[in-house]
Design a protein around this motif. Structure first.
Motif, PDB file in Angstrom:
ATOM      1  N   MET A   7       0.850  -1.176   0.000  1.00  0.00           N
ATOM      2  CA  MET A   7       0.000   0.000   0.000  1.00  0.00           C
ATOM      3  C   MET A   7       0.897   1.240   0.000  1.00  0.00           C
ATOM      4  O   MET A   7       1.788   1.361   0.828  1.00  0.00           O
ATOM      5  CB  MET A   7      -0.901  -0.008   1.239  1.00  0.00           C
ATOM      6  CG  MET A   7      -1.747   1.245   1.344  1.00  0.00           C
ATOM      7  SD  MET A   7      -2.650   1.410   2.888  1.00  0.00           S
ATOM      8  CE  MET A   7      -3.926   0.207   2.682  1.00  0.00           C
ATOM      9  N   PRO A   8       0.654   2.179  -0.902  1.00  0.00           N
ATOM     10  CA  PRO A   8       1.533   3.344  -0.988  1.00  0.00           C
ATOM     11  C   PRO A   8       1.328   4.379   0.116  1.00  0.00           C
ATOM     12  O   PRO A   8       2.116   5.285   0.260  1.00  0.00           O
ATOM     13  CB  PRO A   8       1.206   3.952  -2.342  1.00  0.00           C
ATOM     14  CG  PRO A   8      -0.058   3.336  -2.776  1.00  0.00           C
ATOM     15  CD  PRO A   8      -0.272   2.096  -1.988  1.00  0.00           C
ATOM     16  N   TYR A   9       0.243   4.258   0.897  1.00  0.00           N
ATOM     17  CA  TYR A   9       0.103   5.179   2.015  1.00  0.00           C
ATOM     18  C   TYR A   9      -0.557   4.497   3.203  1.00  0.00           C
ATOM     19  O   TYR A   9      -1.269   3.512   3.069  1.00  0.00           O
ATOM     20  CB  TYR A   9      -0.684   6.442   1.632  1.00  0.00           C
ATOM     21  CG  TYR A   9      -2.151   6.228   1.345  1.00  0.00           C
ATOM     22  CD1 TYR A   9      -3.098   6.244   2.371  1.00  0.00           C
ATOM     23  CD2 TYR A   9      -2.600   6.038   0.050  1.00  0.00           C
ATOM     24  CE1 TYR A   9      -4.449   6.052   2.104  1.00  0.00           C
ATOM     25  CE2 TYR A   9      -3.940   5.852  -0.224  1.00  0.00           C
ATOM     26  CZ  TYR A   9      -4.863   5.871   0.804  1.00  0.00           C
ATOM     27  OH  TYR A   9      -6.197   5.673   0.537  1.00  0.00           O
ATOM     28  N   ARG A  22       5.560   3.492  -4.998  1.00  0.00           N
ATOM     29  CA  ARG A  22       4.993   3.976  -6.268  1.00  0.00           C
ATOM     30  C   ARG A  22       3.545   4.421  -6.061  1.00  0.00           C
ATOM     31  O   ARG A  22       2.715   3.635  -5.612  1.00  0.00           O
ATOM     32  CB  ARG A  22       5.062   2.864  -7.309  1.00  0.00           C
ATOM     33  CG  ARG A  22       4.553   3.252  -8.671  1.00  0.00           C
ATOM     34  CD  ARG A  22       4.746   2.078  -9.645  1.00  0.00           C
ATOM     35  NE  ARG A  22       4.107   2.312 -10.904  1.00  0.00           N
ATOM     36  CZ  ARG A  22       4.638   3.010 -11.896  1.00  0.00           C
ATOM     37  NH1 ARG A  22       5.843   3.536 -11.755  1.00  0.00           N
ATOM     38  NH2 ARG A  22       3.985   3.192 -13.030  1.00  0.00           N
ATOM     39  N   ILE A  23       3.246   5.661  -6.416  1.00  0.00           N
ATOM     40  CA  ILE A  23       1.894   6.208  -6.311  1.00  0.00           C
ATOM     41  C   ILE A  23       1.263   6.192  -7.698  1.00  0.00           C
ATOM     42  O   ILE A  23       1.835   6.726  -8.653  1.00  0.00           O
ATOM     43  CB  ILE A  23       1.920   7.654  -5.775  1.00  0.00           C
ATOM     44  CG1 ILE A  23       2.613   7.708  -4.426  1.00  0.00           C
ATOM     45  CG2 ILE A  23       0.506   8.212  -5.682  1.00  0.00           C
ATOM     46  CD1 ILE A  23       2.834   9.129  -3.921  1.00  0.00           C
ATOM     47  N   ASP A  55      -4.292   5.057  -6.631  1.00  0.00           N
ATOM     48  CA  ASP A  55      -4.019   5.431  -5.243  1.00  0.00           C
ATOM     49  C   ASP A  55      -4.594   6.811  -4.934  1.00  0.00           C
ATOM     50  O   ASP A  55      -5.163   7.025  -3.862  1.00  0.00           O
ATOM     51  CB  ASP A  55      -2.515   5.438  -4.959  1.00  0.00           C
ATOM     52  CG  ASP A  55      -1.880   4.069  -5.166  1.00  0.00           C
ATOM     53  OD1 ASP A  55      -2.528   3.055  -4.839  1.00  0.00           O
ATOM     54  OD2 ASP A  55      -0.745   4.021  -5.665  1.00  0.00           O
ATOM     55  N   LEU A  56      -4.457   7.749  -5.880  1.00  0.00           N
ATOM     56  CA  LEU A  56      -5.029   9.083  -5.692  1.00  0.00           C
ATOM     57  C   LEU A  56      -6.554   8.990  -5.570  1.00  0.00           C
ATOM     58  O   LEU A  56      -7.156   9.632  -4.707  1.00  0.00           O
ATOM     59  CB  LEU A  56      -4.653  10.002  -6.849  1.00  0.00           C
ATOM     60  CG  LEU A  56      -3.173  10.356  -7.000  1.00  0.00           C
ATOM     61  CD1 LEU A  56      -2.968  11.219  -8.238  1.00  0.00           C
ATOM     62  CD2 LEU A  56      -2.658  11.065  -5.761  1.00  0.00           C
ATOM     63  N   ALA A  57      -7.157   8.182  -6.432  1.00  0.00           N
ATOM     64  CA  ALA A  57      -8.614   8.015  -6.390  1.00  0.00           C
ATOM     65  C   ALA A  57      -9.045   7.393  -5.070  1.00  0.00           C
ATOM     66  O   ALA A  57     -10.048   7.814  -4.467  1.00  0.00           O
ATOM     67  CB  ALA A  57      -9.076   7.161  -7.573  1.00  0.00           C
ATOM     68  N   LYS A  58      -8.292   6.396  -4.603  1.00  0.00           N
ATOM     69  CA  LYS A  58      -8.622   5.736  -3.340  1.00  0.00           C
ATOM     70  C   LYS A  58      -8.547   6.728  -2.189  1.00  0.00           C
ATOM     71  O   LYS A  58      -9.448   6.781  -1.340  1.00  0.00           O
ATOM     72  CB  LYS A  58      -7.674   4.562  -3.104  1.00  0.00           C
ATOM     73  CG  LYS A  58      -7.964   3.798  -1.827  1.00  0.00           C
ATOM     74  CD  LYS A  58      -7.004   2.634  -1.657  1.00  0.00           C
ATOM     75  CE  LYS A  58      -7.251   1.951  -0.326  1.00  0.00           C
ATOM     76  NZ  LYS A  58      -6.238   0.958  -0.012  1.00  0.00           N
ATOM     77  N   LEU A 111       6.466   8.229  -9.023  1.00  0.00           N
ATOM     78  CA  LEU A 111       5.169   8.593  -9.575  1.00  0.00           C
ATOM     79  C   LEU A 111       4.761   7.626 -10.670  1.00  0.00           C
ATOM     80  O   LEU A 111       5.491   7.447 -11.641  1.00  0.00           O
ATOM     81  CB  LEU A 111       5.203  10.016 -10.138  1.00  0.00           C
ATOM     82  CG  LEU A 111       5.549  11.101  -9.134  1.00  0.00           C
ATOM     83  CD1 LEU A 111       5.535  12.464  -9.815  1.00  0.00           C
ATOM     84  CD2 LEU A 111       4.607  11.072  -7.962  1.00  0.00           C
ATOM     85  N   GLY A 112       3.604   7.018 -10.492  1.00  0.00           N
ATOM     86  CA  GLY A 112       3.076   6.091 -11.486  1.00  0.00           C
ATOM     87  C   GLY A 112       1.823   6.662 -12.128  1.00  0.00           C
ATOM     88  O   GLY A 112       0.889   5.933 -12.419  1.00  0.00           O
TER      89      GLY A 112
END
Length: 133
Positions: free
Chosen positions: A1-3, A19-20, A24-27, A55-56
């Motif tokens: 999990m990235p965060y 890696r984001i 991940d941003l949407a989650k 950054l992905g």
């Protein structure tokens, strides 16, 4: 999990690593209002990025994230501090700040956690929830 997230006093601390991706941003965009909604106060947010961040996603995703986040603004003014370990992270955080269109969120980019925490402590959001009397 990235965060991961932790509640630290009146702050939600989002600690990013690895890696984001745009998923991940949407989650985070879905989870952050839910996390804040379970608290009995309006929290400030501290984002920290370790030096292994990759950054992905395309930078255009930052605009998309801001547009989606704008649809669910916090009910009261809050602050969001972003602390970066790398120049790349600072660049991306600055883009998030510049493209922020979310009402009631003031963003700032920092190079160290202590300065970010001081800035967050200067502003305690008003209670977003009050128990029935």
């Amino acid at each position: 999990m990235p965060y991961t997230h932790t509640i630290e006093g009146r702050i939600i601390h989002i600690a990013w690593s690895g890696r984001i991706t745009k998923d991940d941003l949407a989650k985070l965009g879905r989870e952050l209002p839910q996390i804040a909604g379970k608290l009995h106060f309006a929290p400030n947010v501290l984002h920290t990025y370790d030096d292994s961040i990759e950054l992905g996603f395309e930078l255009t995703e930052i605009h998309h994230y801001s547009t989606v986040a704008k649809q669910v603004p916090p009910p009261v003014p809050i602050r969001s501090a972003m602390v970066n370990a790398t120049m790349q992270g600072e660049y991306v955080a600055t883009l998030f700040k510049m493209l922020n269109r979310v009402e009631n969120i003031e963003m700032r980019v920092f190079c160290d956690v202590a300065s970010a925490r001081l800035w967050l402590a200067e502003h305690q959001p008003p209670q977003a929830w009050a128990p029935a009397t």
